[in-house]
Design a protein around this motif. Structure first.
Motif, short mmCIF file in Angstrom:
data_model
loop_
_atom_site.label_atom_id
_atom_site.label_comp_id
_atom_site.label_asym_id
_atom_site.label_seq_id
_atom_site.Cartn_x
_atom_site.Cartn_y
_atom_site.Cartn_z
N PHE A 16 0.80 -1.16 0.11
CA PHE A 16 0.13 0.00 -0.10
C PHE A 16 0.84 1.25 -0.05
O PHE A 16 1.79 1.25 0.77
N PRO A 18 -0.03 5.36 -0.35
CA PRO A 18 -1.14 6.60 -0.50
C PRO A 18 -1.19 7.31 -1.92
O PRO A 18 -2.33 7.29 -2.25
N TYR A 21 -3.14 4.70 -4.36
CA TYR A 21 -4.38 4.00 -3.67
C TYR A 21 -5.21 3.49 -4.67
O TYR A 21 -5.49 2.20 -4.52
N LYS A 22 -5.49 4.01 -5.70
CA LYS A 22 -6.38 3.22 -6.60
C LYS A 22 -6.06 2.11 -7.34
O LYS A 22 -6.66 1.02 -7.51
N TRP A 24 -3.73 0.23 -5.95
CA TRP A 24 -3.83 -0.87 -4.87
C TRP A 24 -5.07 -1.31 -4.45
O TRP A 24 -5.28 -2.39 -4.52
N GLU A 25 -6.15 -0.52 -4.55
CA GLU A 25 -7.65 -0.92 -4.11
C GLU A 25 -7.80 -2.01 -5.56
O GLU A 25 -8.51 -2.85 -5.21
#
Length: 82
Positions: A16, A18, A21-22, A24-25
């Protein structure tokens, strides 16, 4: 419970960060869906342990339900470890 090798294989998720993020998600969801664990993580598949009115598990649990409970616990642990 199945003896399938995929049900015991370690799941590795992308680190992860920051700022991404997208990515990773999306990769995390895809990995969990591929391993049939996403429904546990998002809460749509809940613990099938039968409980009585005060929240105490029924004892003994019927054999067919026990298999479902053991599979769910195994999958829940795999998802948590990921």
């Amino acid at each position: 419970m199945t003896d399938d090798k995929s049900s015991s294989r370690k799941i590795t998720l992308r680190e992860f960060k920051p700022e991404s993020y997208k990515v990773w998600e999306m990769s995390t969801k895809a990995t969990l869906k591929y391993n049939k664990l996403f429904n546990i993580v998002d809460g749509t598949e809940t613990d099938p342990t039968p409980l009585d009115d005060d929240g105490t598990p029924f004892c003994p649990i019927p054999a067919i339900t026990r298999e479902e409970v053991e599979k769910w616990k195994h999958d829940h642990e795999r998802a948590r470890e990921a």
